[in-house]
Scaffold this active site. Structure first.
Site, mmCIF file in Angstrom:
data_model
loop_
_atom_site.group_PDB
_atom_site.id
_atom_site.type_symbol
_atom_site.label_atom_id
_atom_site.label_comp_id
_atom_site.label_asym_id
_atom_site.label_seq_id
_atom_site.Cartn_x
_atom_site.Cartn_y
_atom_site.Cartn_z
ATOM 1 N N HIS A 115 51.275 42.935 47.623
ATOM 2 C CA HIS A 115 50.879 41.769 46.808
ATOM 3 C C HIS A 115 52.010 40.759 46.625
ATOM 4 O O HIS A 115 51.809 39.730 45.996
ATOM 5 C CB HIS A 115 50.397 42.269 45.447
ATOM 6 C CG HIS A 115 51.505 42.953 44.694
ATOM 7 N ND1 HIS A 115 52.041 44.168 45.112
ATOM 8 C CD2 HIS A 115 52.206 42.587 43.612
ATOM 9 C CE1 HIS A 115 53.010 44.504 44.295
ATOM 10 N NE2 HIS A 115 53.144 43.571 43.370
ATOM 11 N N ASP A 116 53.216 41.067 47.095
ATOM 12 C CA ASP A 116 54.359 40.146 46.963
ATOM 13 C C ASP A 116 54.705 39.457 48.277
ATOM 14 O O ASP A 116 55.686 38.710 48.346
ATOM 15 C CB ASP A 116 55.628 40.913 46.541
ATOM 16 C CG ASP A 116 55.546 41.474 45.138
ATOM 17 O OD1 ASP A 116 54.792 40.929 44.320
ATOM 18 O OD2 ASP A 116 56.249 42.474 44.876
ATOM 19 N N ASP A 137 57.639 50.373 39.863
ATOM 20 C CA ASP A 137 58.110 49.001 40.024
ATOM 21 C C ASP A 137 59.633 48.902 39.839
ATOM 22 O O ASP A 137 60.165 49.442 38.863
ATOM 23 C CB ASP A 137 57.407 48.140 38.962
ATOM 24 C CG ASP A 137 57.549 46.659 39.222
ATOM 25 O OD1 ASP A 137 57.160 46.200 40.303
ATOM 26 O OD2 ASP A 137 58.060 45.951 38.327
ATOM 27 N N ASP A 167 50.430 52.184 39.119
ATOM 28 C CA ASP A 167 51.689 51.445 39.059
ATOM 29 C C ASP A 167 52.404 51.812 37.751
ATOM 30 O O ASP A 167 51.768 51.963 36.708
ATOM 31 C CB ASP A 167 51.401 49.938 39.082
ATOM 32 C CG ASP A 167 52.337 49.193 40.024
ATOM 33 O OD1 ASP A 167 53.563 49.296 39.825
ATOM 34 O OD2 ASP A 167 51.851 48.517 40.942
ATOM 35 N N ASP A 213 32.785 36.969 36.265
ATOM 36 C CA ASP A 213 33.609 36.051 35.455
ATOM 37 C C ASP A 213 34.734 35.476 36.323
ATOM 38 O O ASP A 213 35.647 34.833 35.820
ATOM 39 C CB ASP A 213 34.172 36.762 34.213
ATOM 40 C CG ASP A 213 35.101 37.913 34.582
ATOM 41 O OD1 ASP A 213 35.230 38.238 35.784
ATOM 42 O OD2 ASP A 213 35.710 38.504 33.654
ATOM 43 N N GLU A 238 59.696 51.362 44.243
ATOM 44 C CA GLU A 238 60.019 50.079 44.866
ATOM 45 C C GLU A 238 61.515 49.842 44.688
ATOM 46 O O GLU A 238 61.984 49.759 43.556
ATOM 47 C CB GLU A 238 59.216 48.953 44.224
ATOM 48 C CG GLU A 238 59.415 47.634 44.957
ATOM 49 C CD GLU A 238 59.133 46.418 44.090
ATOM 50 O OE1 GLU A 238 58.807 45.372 44.650
ATOM 51 O OE2 GLU A 238 59.255 46.515 42.851
HETATM 52 O O1 TEU Z 1 58.638 43.080 42.571
HETATM 53 C C1 TEU Z 1 60.026 43.145 42.564
HETATM 54 C C2 TEU Z 1 60.731 42.097 43.288
HETATM 55 O O2 TEU Z 1 61.867 42.288 43.657
HETATM 56 C C3 TEU Z 1 60.009 40.796 43.469
HETATM 57 O O3 TEU Z 1 60.379 39.926 42.465
HETATM 58 C C4 TEU Z 1 60.317 40.191 44.763
HETATM 59 O O4 TEU Z 1 61.624 39.709 44.768
HETATM 60 C C5 TEU Z 1 59.355 39.055 44.926
HETATM 61 O O5 TEU Z 1 58.082 39.524 44.615
HETATM 62 C C6 TEU Z 1 59.339 38.515 46.333
HETATM 63 O O6 TEU Z 1 58.970 39.423 47.261
HETATM 64 C C7 TEU Z 1 57.957 43.830 41.636
HETATM 65 C C8 TEU Z 1 56.472 43.611 41.753
HETATM 66 O O7 TEU Z 1 56.026 44.085 42.999
HETATM 67 C C9 TEU Z 1 56.181 42.164 41.527
HETATM 68 O O8 TEU Z 1 54.832 41.845 41.727
HETATM 69 C C10 TEU Z 1 56.601 41.835 40.120
HETATM 70 O O9 TEU Z 1 56.462 40.450 39.910
HETATM 71 C C11 TEU Z 1 58.045 42.243 39.828
HETATM 72 O O10 TEU Z 1 58.361 43.539 40.299
HETATM 73 C C12 TEU Z 1 58.296 42.265 38.347
HETATM 74 O O11 TEU Z 1 57.609 43.319 37.761
HETATM 75 CA CA CA Z 2 35.168 40.492 36.411
#
Ligand code: TEU
Ligand code: CA
Length: 556
Positions: free
Chosen positions: A330-331, A199, A97, A24, A256
């Site tokens: 992932h950020d 988080d 998480d 999907d 984090e």
């Molecule tokens: O990220 C926290 C955070 O400080 C981020 O907003 C960061 O400033 C940005 O991703 C740039 O690097 C955590 C998670 O890892 C992120 O994916 C989430 O969007 C965020 O918290 C809110 O839950």
């Molecule tokens: Ca799928």
């Protein structure tokens, strides 16, 4: 004290982009199950799964509407159990998480909370009346742009959201809320998970009275956030969480924690504090932020800063607490594009970077695709971005009159979406991720960058990852040893010594595309050197590094 999470090697999976089992276009839990043998083959020992809970996906699962249910797009609780079982069968642990600074606005608690000021769930969230002039309760800013407050017509008050409007902040002052969270944590622990990645866990305590940041404090991001980051009760809450939820389970926790230096880190991870096992500190990955601490302009990073920060954290926590080691998640943009080279020396750079992770004290984290040298995505227009953070930043900057082309260029470098394109498994359509159109486009370089090709390649990044992971697992000195920088002033390379009971190891890393001459103490040459690993077929000279070369020697 030795233990499994210090010796472990973590692999992070962003389920949406890992592997799609039912075609999907969205990665899912069965997709991960299909790749379990692959994870075992790579040699990792711990899996961190980004959120897989029920969510309307305003922020890809970081907006949770039910903590005890699985997101339908990803599968069912049964699928999740199959995954956990398959991991454990292979000796791989699972870290989930934990997102408890906020929920989704579609969580049952918030639906209740906004109904009336007297609703039993009202105090689960942070509500405040309009300021005297009818405006926002204070000047706090959302990490996703604009004021951190949203007005709710129904009761005439604002609610706090440090992230998106659809991520209202929970009120940790409320003991009932805290109990609900601890019991939800025990629900997962009792299912047999091996820990949590928490988080923005250092944002759960806010300064009472919710005071505005002063103009002075607003000049730098790290002080502008002081009333909602590392707040007054955060340690009290974490100790309570430890006691009420974690104690008695053999699990690991990693929090984090943006805006934390080594002194503060000792409070979070200090051996006897009973708070967290380790944190993700952001000082290293924020190395290219501008002088006001903002991430949305780009400053070229300096190797000297990387060396100093690495030393500061290595020495700062040695014997006191435990580090985490990562180049990306992932950020973050793709590590090889940001800290290495994604063109001429992509293979050498990807290998050099993982050598750094596997030779320092702390638990190393690899993000999906790093093991095949995946690169940033060649975004052409704002329509290609999916991430709420990137889209909001673009809109805000353009509203402020910034040049859209310049903003786009910055996002190409910085956007979180760079990490979120599908995993590149092979050179078939959609890189083998899915037979349907993927939710995020596949990087067009997938014919040259994919696992199938990597397996066969004589200069394989994947094989090097396996090898350096094996070395790490068999070498306690690399996990527990002391750390000493050598040739400190060298502008292109980073050389250091790790020393432990069983031996002494010399690690040499060239961070540039030029040859680099390393200057070492004479005394070292009086000993026998044994080369343990290198990303080049042969060593030209002991003190001469080729572009992005990495070597690990044992010194006798
Ligand atoms: O990220 C926290 C955070 O400080 C981020 O907003 C960061 O400033 C940005 O991703 C740039 O690097 C955590 C998670 O890892 C992120 O994916 C989430 O969007 C965020 O918290 C809110 O839950
Ligand atoms: Ca799928």
């Amino acid at each position: 004290m030795k233990n499994w999470w210090k010796e472990g090697i973590v692999y992070q999976i962003y389920p949406r982009s890992f592997n799609d089992s039912n075609n999907d276009g969205i990665g899912d839990l069965q997709g991960i199950v299909e790749k379990l043998d692959y994870l075992e083959e790579l040699g990792i020992t711990i899996l961190w799964l980004n959120p897989v809970y029920a969510s309307p996906n305003d922020d890809n699962g970081y907006d949770i509407s039910d903590y005890q249910d699985i997101m339908a797009e990803f599968g069912t609780m049964k699928d999740w159990e199959v995954l956990l079982h398959g991991l454990h069968q292979r000796g791989i642990r699972l870290i989930m998480d934990l997102v408890v600074n906020h929920t989704s606005d579609e969580h049952a608690w918030f639906i209740e909370s906004r109904k009336s000021k007297s609703n039993p769930y009202r105090d689960y969230y942070m509500w405040a009346p309009p300021a005297g002039d009818g405006g926002y309760p204070n000047n706090w800013q959302s990490f996703f742009q604009g004021p951190a407050w949203e007005y709710d017509e129904n009761t005439g008050e604002y609610y706090l959201h440090l992230f998106s409007k659809k991520q209202p902040d929970l009120n940790w002052e409320n003991p009932k809320l805290r109990d609900e969270i601890y019991s939800m944590m025990r629900f997962w622990l009792d299912k047999g998970i091996d820990g949590f990645r928490m988080d923005v866990i250092n944002m759960i305590s806010k300064t009472p009275g919710l005071p505005s940041a002063t103009p002075e404090e607003q000049r730098h991001k790290s002080t502008a956030v002081r009333h909602y980051v590392n707040g007054p009760k955060v340690h009290e809450y974490l100790q309570e969480m430890h006691k009420q939820a974690l104690a008695g389970y053999d699990v690991m926790t990693v929090g984090e924690c943006p805006f934390v230096d080594t002194e503060l880190a000792k409070l979070y991870v200090g051996k006897d504090r009973k708070e967290l096992d380790m944190i993700f500190q952001m000082e290293i990955v924020n190395i290219d932020f501008d002088p006001t601490g903002e991430r949305f302009s780009v400053e070229p990073w300096k190797l000297q800063d990387l060396k100093e920060l690495t030393e500061k954290w290595q020495k700062g926590l040695h014997g006191v607490g435990w580090n985490s080691l990562f180049w990306m998640n992932h950020d973050q943009p793709r590590s090889v594009s940001r800290f290495g080279n994604d063109i001429q020396y992509r293979r050498e750079a990807a290998k050099m970077l993982v050598t750094y992770l596997m030779t320092l004290e702390g638990t190393p984290y690899i993000y999906q695709g790093e093991e095949i040298g995946m690169t940033n995505y060649p975004f052409q227009s704002i329509e290609e971005f999916k991430d709420i953070d990137s889209v909001n930043v673009y809109n805000a900057a353009v509203d402020q009159g910034k040049d859209p082309e310049a903003v786009l260029k910055m996002l190409c470098y910085r956007s979180r979406d760079n990490a979120r394109t599908p995993m590149q498994w092979d050179d078939t359509e959609n890189a083998g991720f899915s037979q349907a159109t993927p939710w995020m486009p596949v990087n067009p370089n997938y014919k040259e960058v994919n696992l199938a090709l990597e397996r066969e390649h004589e200069n394989s990044i994947f094989r090097y990852f396996q090898e350096v992971i094996r070395l790490r697992k068999n070498t306690p000195a690399l996990v527990y040893g002391s750390f000493e920088t050598l040739d400190r002033g060298n502008p292109g390379s980073f050389t250091f010594i790790r020393k432990y009971k069983e031996g002494k190891y010399l690690i040499m890393l060239n961070f540039t595309g030029n040859r680099n001459e390393v200057s070492l103490p004479k005394e070292l040459f009086e000993h026998k050197w044994e080369l343990f690993i290198s990303n080049y077929p042969s060593v030209v000279h002991k003190t001469l590094l080729s572009p992005f070369e990495a070597r690990v020697y044992r010194i006798y």
